[in-house]
Design an enzyme around this catalytic site. Structure first.
Site, PDB file in Angstrom:
ATOM      1  N   CYS A  54       1.176  12.909  -0.890  1.00 39.78           N
ATOM      2  CA  CYS A  54       1.260  12.386  -2.523  1.00 39.78           C
ATOM      3  C   CYS A  54       1.926  13.456  -3.012  1.00 39.78           C
ATOM      4  O   CYS A  54       1.825  14.598  -2.943  1.00 39.78           O
ATOM      5  CB  CYS A  54      -0.153  12.232  -2.897  1.00 39.78           C
ATOM      6  SG  CYS A  54      -0.075  11.742  -4.705  1.00 39.78           S
ATOM      7  N   CYS A  57      -0.323  15.205  -5.780  1.00 36.88           N
ATOM      8  CA  CYS A  57      -1.462  16.016  -5.548  1.00 36.88           C
ATOM      9  C   CYS A  57      -1.427  16.671  -4.227  1.00 36.88           C
ATOM     10  O   CYS A  57      -2.142  17.680  -3.952  1.00 36.88           O
ATOM     11  CB  CYS A  57      -2.823  15.319  -5.680  1.00 36.88           C
ATOM     12  SG  CYS A  57      -3.212  14.299  -4.470  1.00 36.88           S
ATOM     13  N   CYS A  72      13.409  -3.672   4.082  1.00 37.40           N
ATOM     14  CA  CYS A  72      12.974  -4.058   2.641  1.00 37.40           C
ATOM     15  C   CYS A  72      13.380  -3.351   1.509  1.00 37.40           C
ATOM     16  O   CYS A  72      13.288  -3.619   0.314  1.00 37.40           O
ATOM     17  CB  CYS A  72      11.448  -4.289   2.592  1.00 37.40           C
ATOM     18  SG  CYS A  72      10.576  -2.648   2.375  1.00 37.40           S
ATOM     19  N   CYS A 103      -3.047   6.557  -4.488  1.00 33.02           N
ATOM     20  CA  CYS A 103      -3.525   7.785  -3.741  1.00 33.02           C
ATOM     21  C   CYS A 103      -5.018   7.741  -4.270  1.00 33.02           C
ATOM     22  O   CYS A 103      -5.577   8.007  -5.366  1.00 33.02           O
ATOM     23  CB  CYS A 103      -2.734   9.080  -4.230  1.00 33.02           C
ATOM     24  SG  CYS A 103      -3.565  10.684  -3.644  1.00 33.02           S
ATOM     25  N   CYS A 106      -5.840  10.978  -6.429  1.00 30.00           N
ATOM     26  CA  CYS A 106      -5.477  11.223  -7.948  1.00 30.00           C
ATOM     27  C   CYS A 106      -4.983   9.836  -8.422  1.00 30.00           C
ATOM     28  O   CYS A 106      -4.912   9.985  -9.681  1.00 30.00           O
ATOM     29  CB  CYS A 106      -4.382  12.408  -8.149  1.00 30.00           C
ATOM     30  SG  CYS A 106      -2.711  11.541  -7.447  1.00 30.00           S
ATOM     31  N   HIS A 109       0.161   5.741  -8.332  1.00 30.37           N
ATOM     32  CA  HIS A 109       0.875   4.637  -7.947  1.00 30.37           C
ATOM     33  C   HIS A 109       1.651   5.168  -6.791  1.00 30.37           C
ATOM     34  O   HIS A 109       2.576   5.900  -6.798  1.00 30.37           O
ATOM     35  CB  HIS A 109       1.592   3.928  -8.918  1.00 30.37           C
ATOM     36  CG  HIS A 109       2.457   2.774  -8.558  1.00 30.37           C
ATOM     37  ND1 HIS A 109       2.018   1.699  -8.077  1.00 30.37           N
ATOM     38  CD2 HIS A 109       3.573   2.688  -8.136  1.00 30.37           C
ATOM     39  CE1 HIS A 109       2.751   0.874  -7.477  1.00 30.37           C
ATOM     40  NE2 HIS A 109       3.925   1.407  -7.703  1.00 30.37           N
ATOM     41  N   HIS A 112       2.863  -1.125  -2.912  1.00 28.00           N
ATOM     42  CA  HIS A 112       2.180  -2.313  -2.526  1.00 28.00           C
ATOM     43  C   HIS A 112       1.861  -2.543  -1.118  1.00 28.00           C
ATOM     44  O   HIS A 112       2.643  -1.913  -0.232  1.00 28.00           O
ATOM     45  CB  HIS A 112       2.801  -3.307  -3.186  1.00 28.00           C
ATOM     46  CG  HIS A 112       2.787  -3.234  -4.792  1.00 28.00           C
ATOM     47  ND1 HIS A 112       3.569  -2.472  -5.479  1.00 28.00           N
ATOM     48  CD2 HIS A 112       1.705  -3.698  -5.741  1.00 28.00           C
ATOM     49  CE1 HIS A 112       3.343  -2.844  -6.814  1.00 28.00           C
ATOM     50  NE2 HIS A 112       2.348  -3.374  -6.795  1.00 28.00           N
ATOM     51  N   ASP A 120       6.054  -6.728  13.720  1.00 27.70           N
ATOM     52  CA  ASP A 120       5.308  -6.695  15.148  1.00 27.70           C
ATOM     53  C   ASP A 120       4.399  -5.216  14.926  1.00 27.70           C
ATOM     54  O   ASP A 120       5.306  -4.314  15.689  1.00 27.70           O
ATOM     55  CB  ASP A 120       6.523  -6.688  16.368  1.00 27.70           C
ATOM     56  CG  ASP A 120       5.713  -6.575  17.634  1.00 27.70           C
ATOM     57  OD1 ASP A 120       4.461  -6.571  17.668  1.00 27.70           O
ATOM     58  OD2 ASP A 120       6.338  -6.193  18.665  1.00 27.70           O
ATOM     59  N   ARG A 126       2.196  -4.264   5.753  1.00 29.00           N
ATOM     60  CA  ARG A 126       3.367  -3.327   5.380  1.00 29.00           C
ATOM     61  C   ARG A 126       2.947  -2.670   4.130  1.00 29.00           C
ATOM     62  O   ARG A 126       2.914  -3.417   3.052  1.00 29.00           O
ATOM     63  CB  ARG A 126       4.834  -4.127   5.207  1.00 29.00           C
ATOM     64  CG  ARG A 126       5.615  -3.319   4.783  1.00 29.00           C
ATOM     65  CD  ARG A 126       7.166  -4.373   4.669  1.00 29.00           C
ATOM     66  NE  ARG A 126       6.842  -5.674   3.948  1.00 29.00           N
ATOM     67  CZ  ARG A 126       7.288  -5.551   2.739  1.00 29.00           C
ATOM     68  NH1 ARG A 126       7.798  -4.523   1.866  1.00 29.00           N
ATOM     69  NH2 ARG A 126       7.131  -6.731   1.879  1.00 29.00           N
ATOM     70  N   CYS A 128       4.326  -0.743   1.583  1.00 28.39           N
ATOM     71  CA  CYS A 128       5.736  -0.643   1.044  1.00 28.39           C
ATOM     72  C   CYS A 128       5.547   0.505  -0.013  1.00 28.39           C
ATOM     73  O   CYS A 128       5.029   0.224  -1.135  1.00 28.39           O
ATOM     74  CB  CYS A 128       6.316  -1.835   0.547  1.00 28.39           C
ATOM     75  SG  CYS A 128       7.704  -2.091  -0.132  1.00 28.39           S
TER      76      CYS A 128
END
Length: 159
Positions: A54, A57, A72, A103, A106, A109, A112, A120, A126, A128
């Protein structure tokens, strides 16, 4: 940021403290649930072996061996580290329902998580993740906390 119901972060700082610690771009994503533009993050195409921490933190979140090519525009992982490294919460912003990844330490964000997309991977998930939400620490630095000596390949062999 809205608190995560039923979960208390281990690291608690005021928003002013976060603003002082993070760059404006980091703050916008990590603390205000923003998103960096697709294909602009520093880790989209990274193949370096190591751990993703992160950026707010320093908690370890993902390992490079779970990173995969999802095409993506953001780094994608099929699993976070074992244990409680991330927490998930429903996100109903932007006219859709998604699962936000935070996280656990802390509650910053990260991105998602999506399921059932047909990749596979062992989990069919996933994660992301915004590059700006994490910091990649190469394997040769995680063991010692410092870069490996010249000529060291990170696997115990030299040359």
């Amino acid at each position: 940021m809205e608190p995560v119901i039923g979960a208390t972060p281990k690291i608690v700082k005021s928003e002013q403290e976060w603003r002082e610690q993070l760059s404006p771009q980091e703050y916008a994503v990590l603390r205000q649930a923003g998103t960096e533009a697709a294909w602009t993050g520093e880790y989209v195409n990274t193949k370096t072996v190591g751990v993703y921490q992160c950026r707010a933190c320093g908690s370890e979140l993902f390992r490079s061996d779970t990173k995969f090519e999802s095409h993506c525009g953001w780094p994608s992982f099929y699993s976070p580290l074992a244990g409680d490294s991330v927490v998930l919460r429903e996100d109903r912003t932007h006219g859709m329902t998604r699962t936000e990844v935070l996280c656990a330490a802390c509650h910053s964000h990260l991105g998602h998580v999506f399921e059932g997309e047909g990749y596979d991977t062992p989990t069919d998930q996933r994660f992301c993740i915004n590059s700006i939400s994490v910091r990649m620490v190469p394997a040769d630095e995680t063991a010692t906390g410092a870069p490996a000596p010249a000529g060291h390949d990170g696997r115990g062999a030299s040359g």
